[in-house]
Design a protein around this motif. Sequence first.
Motif, PDB file in Angstrom:
ATOM      1  N   ALA A   1     -21.749  18.353 -12.687  1.00 62.71           N
ATOM      2  CA  ALA A   1     -21.270  17.742 -13.936  1.00 62.71           C
ATOM      3  C   ALA A   1     -19.966  16.990 -13.730  1.00 62.71           C
ATOM      4  CB  ALA A   1     -21.098  18.825 -14.993  1.00 62.71           C
ATOM      5  N   LYS A   2     -19.957  16.106 -12.771  1.00 62.34           N
ATOM      6  CA  LYS A   2     -18.734  15.356 -12.485  1.00 62.34           C
ATOM      7  C   LYS A   2     -18.711  14.018 -13.226  1.00 62.34           C
ATOM      8  CE  LYS A   2     -17.775  17.393  -7.975  1.00 62.34           C
ATOM      9  NZ  LYS A   2     -17.528  17.135  -6.532  1.00 62.34           N
TER      10      LYS A   2
ATOM     11  N   VAL B   1       0.480  -1.090  -4.706  1.00 59.34           N
ATOM     12  CA  VAL B   1      -0.928  -0.816  -4.995  1.00 59.34           C
ATOM     13  C   VAL B   1      -1.036  -0.022  -6.299  1.00 59.34           C
ATOM     14  CG1 VAL B   1      -3.049   0.250  -4.142  1.00 59.34           C
ATOM     15  CG2 VAL B   1      -1.453  -0.807  -2.530  1.00 59.34           C
ATOM     16  N   TYR B   2      -1.922  -0.471  -7.164  1.00 58.20           N
ATOM     17  CA  TYR B   2      -2.134   0.163  -8.463  1.00 58.20           C
ATOM     18  C   TYR B   2      -3.616   0.491  -8.636  1.00 58.20           C
ATOM     19  CZ  TYR B   2       2.483  -1.746  -9.615  1.00 58.20           C
ATOM     20  OH  TYR B   2       3.819  -2.060  -9.623  1.00 58.20           O
ATOM     21  N   MET B   3      -3.902   1.362  -9.596  1.00 52.19           N
ATOM     22  CA  MET B   3      -5.298   1.631  -9.931  1.00 52.19           C
ATOM     23  C   MET B   3      -5.426   1.971 -11.400  1.00 52.19           C
ATOM     24  SD  MET B   3      -8.108   4.155  -8.158  1.00 52.19           S
ATOM     25  CE  MET B   3      -8.126   3.043  -6.744  1.00 52.19           C
ATOM     26  N   GLU B   4      -6.541   1.537 -11.982  1.00 52.88           N
ATOM     27  CA  GLU B   4      -6.828   1.873 -13.375  1.00 52.88           C
ATOM     28  C   GLU B   4      -6.837   3.400 -13.532  1.00 52.88           C
ATOM     29  OE1 GLU B   4      -7.154   0.090 -15.987  1.00 52.88           O
ATOM     30  OE2 GLU B   4      -7.573  -1.961 -15.326  1.00 52.88           O
ATOM     31  N   ARG B   5      -6.120   3.884 -14.527  1.00 51.27           N
ATOM     32  CA  ARG B   5      -5.994   5.329 -14.732  1.00 51.27           C
ATOM     33  C   ARG B   5      -7.349   5.998 -14.957  1.00 51.27           C
ATOM     34  NH1 ARG B   5      -1.338   3.955 -17.945  1.00 51.27           N
ATOM     35  NH2 ARG B   5      -2.650   4.104 -19.808  1.00 51.27           N
ATOM     36  N   ALA B   6      -8.226   5.311 -15.669  1.00 46.32           N
ATOM     37  CA  ALA B   6      -9.538   5.890 -15.968  1.00 46.32           C
ATOM     38  C   ALA B   6     -10.328   6.150 -14.700  1.00 46.32           C
ATOM     39  CB  ALA B   6     -10.326   4.968 -16.891  1.00 46.32           C
TER      40      ALA B   6
ATOM     41  N   SER C   1      -8.575   9.070 -12.566  1.00 43.93           N
ATOM     42  CA  SER C   1      -8.728  10.428 -13.100  1.00 43.93           C
ATOM     43  C   SER C   1     -10.172  10.934 -13.013  1.00 43.93           C
ATOM     44  CB  SER C   1      -8.273  10.474 -14.560  1.00 43.93           C
ATOM     45  OG  SER C   1      -9.094   9.653 -15.370  1.00 43.93           O
ATOM     46  N   SER C   2     -11.081  10.087 -12.549  1.00 42.76           N
ATOM     47  CA  SER C   2     -12.482  10.503 -12.443  1.00 42.76           C
ATOM     48  C   SER C   2     -12.689  11.378 -11.215  1.00 42.76           C
ATOM     49  CB  SER C   2     -13.388   9.271 -12.359  1.00 42.76           C
ATOM     50  OG  SER C   2     -13.253   8.639 -11.092  1.00 42.76           O
ATOM     51  N   ASP C   3     -13.885  11.952 -11.107  1.00 39.47           N
ATOM     52  CA  ASP C   3     -14.226  12.779  -9.943  1.00 39.47           C
ATOM     53  C   ASP C   3     -14.805  11.950  -8.802  1.00 39.47           C
ATOM     54  OD1 ASP C   3     -13.571  15.350 -11.165  1.00 39.47           O
ATOM     55  OD2 ASP C   3     -15.312  14.969 -12.453  1.00 39.47           O
ATOM     56  N   GLY C   4     -15.117  10.715  -9.085  1.00 39.89           N
ATOM     57  CA  GLY C   4     -15.669   9.837  -8.062  1.00 39.89           C
ATOM     58  C   GLY C   4     -15.803   8.425  -8.598  1.00 39.89           C
ATOM     59  N   ILE C   5     -15.688   7.438  -7.716  1.00 37.43           N
ATOM     60  CA  ILE C   5     -15.746   6.034  -8.117  1.00 37.43           C
ATOM     61  C   ILE C   5     -16.848   5.335  -7.344  1.00 37.43           C
ATOM     62  CG2 ILE C   5     -14.476   3.855  -8.314  1.00 37.43           C
ATOM     63  CD1 ILE C   5     -11.869   5.542  -8.093  1.00 37.43           C
TER      64      ILE C   5
ATOM     65  N   LEU D   1      -8.214   3.606  -0.921  1.00 36.10           N
ATOM     66  CA  LEU D   1      -9.265   4.505  -0.453  1.00 36.10           C
ATOM     67  C   LEU D   1      -8.703   5.870  -0.054  1.00 36.10           C
ATOM     68  CD1 LEU D   1     -11.408   1.991   1.619  1.00 36.10           C
ATOM     69  CD2 LEU D   1     -12.177   3.268  -0.393  1.00 36.10           C
ATOM     70  N   GLU D   2      -7.449   5.889   0.382  1.00 39.25           N
ATOM     71  CA  GLU D   2      -6.811   7.150   0.763  1.00 39.25           C
ATOM     72  C   GLU D   2      -6.345   7.953  -0.456  1.00 39.25           C
ATOM     73  OE1 GLU D   2      -3.592   6.145   3.291  1.00 39.25           O
ATOM     74  OE2 GLU D   2      -4.858   5.612   5.010  1.00 39.25           O
ATOM     75  N   LYS D   3      -6.122   7.260  -1.569  1.00 42.52           N
ATOM     76  CA  LYS D   3      -5.508   7.900  -2.731  1.00 42.52           C
ATOM     77  C   LYS D   3      -6.487   8.308  -3.819  1.00 42.52           C
ATOM     78  CE  LYS D   3      -1.305   7.383  -1.152  1.00 42.52           C
ATOM     79  NZ  LYS D   3      -0.446   8.538  -0.817  1.00 42.52           N
ATOM     80  N   ALA D   4      -7.690   7.739  -3.817  1.00 42.63           N
ATOM     81  CA  ALA D   4      -8.636   8.012  -4.903  1.00 42.63           C
ATOM     82  C   ALA D   4      -9.967   8.497  -4.338  1.00 42.63           C
ATOM     83  CB  ALA D   4      -8.838   6.757  -5.747  1.00 42.63           C
ATOM     84  N   ALA D   5     -10.768   9.101  -5.196  1.00 40.57           N
ATOM     85  CA  ALA D   5     -12.044   9.707  -4.772  1.00 40.57           C
ATOM     86  C   ALA D   5     -13.184   8.702  -4.878  1.00 40.57           C
ATOM     87  CB  ALA D   5     -12.336  10.937  -5.629  1.00 40.57           C
ATOM     88  N   PHE D   6     -13.289   7.817  -3.913  1.00 41.72           N
ATOM     89  CA  PHE D   6     -14.381   6.841  -3.911  1.00 41.72           C
ATOM     90  C   PHE D   6     -15.653   7.498  -3.388  1.00 41.72           C
ATOM     91  CE2 PHE D   6     -10.748   4.048  -4.078  1.00 41.72           C
ATOM     92  CZ  PHE D   6     -11.176   3.036  -4.916  1.00 41.72           C
ATOM     93  N   LEU D   7     -16.736   7.302  -4.122  1.00 41.00           N
ATOM     94  CA  LEU D   7     -18.024   7.882  -3.749  1.00 41.00           C
ATOM     95  C   LEU D   7     -18.823   6.914  -2.872  1.00 41.00           C
ATOM     96  CD1 LEU D   7     -20.046  10.216  -4.046  1.00 41.00           C
ATOM     97  CD2 LEU D   7     -20.855   9.128  -6.155  1.00 41.00           C
TER      98      LEU D   7
END
Length: 214
Positions: A41-42, A127-132, A135-139, A195-201
């Motif tokens: 349920a991610k 470097v910036y990223m959309e907060r939404a 904060s997700s479990d995967g992109i 890629l190092e900072k966020a959970a890319f799927l």
Amino acid sequence: MRFPDMYKIKQRLNAAALANPGAELEKKLKEKEELFGKLGAKRIAIAVGSRNIDALVPILKTLSSWLKRFGASPFIVPAMGSHGGGTKEGKNAILHSLGVSESSIGIPIASDLGTKFLGESAVGAEVYMERAALSSDGIVVVNRVAPHTGYSGRVQSGIQKMIAVGLGGLDGARSCHSFGFCSSDVIAKMAAFSLEKAAFLCGVALVEDGEKRL
């Protein structure tokens, strides 16, 4: 004045459109099924840009249905850099012009727009990223891969540019363009940092033929 001899020519571009882009995407997703088996349920952010890509709606519907199959809760994040004025209203208007809406795809569109500063890349670009998305479990990044009209290099229009500039929102676009017109190296380094900072799927790379068809 004597003009040189001229000849009329016709260029035939490669045209080999897929009969069913959605079905073809599902086939490719099945080949990478191990990526999705433990989703549960991610909350999965699907990054969608501002470009008019062929069969975008069927592609997004197939992708969202696939994620739901594994119990995930997908939602759309407008990943457009400065397009739409960088505002929620402007970005949503662009999505709707592309036929992308909560009703057409069957999943929500993120309302928490705005970026978060992640740090500086190896070339010194902020470097910036959309907060939404952050904060997700995967992109999952969905974008067309193609040569850019304004610059050349190993990285042009595609998944990395979406990560560096599209998902960076207005702040990410300003940062990249502060180095002049976005260069291949700046984009690559910014994307690598994200890629190092966020959970890319994963990424869904789309290639159109000479007639702008998938």
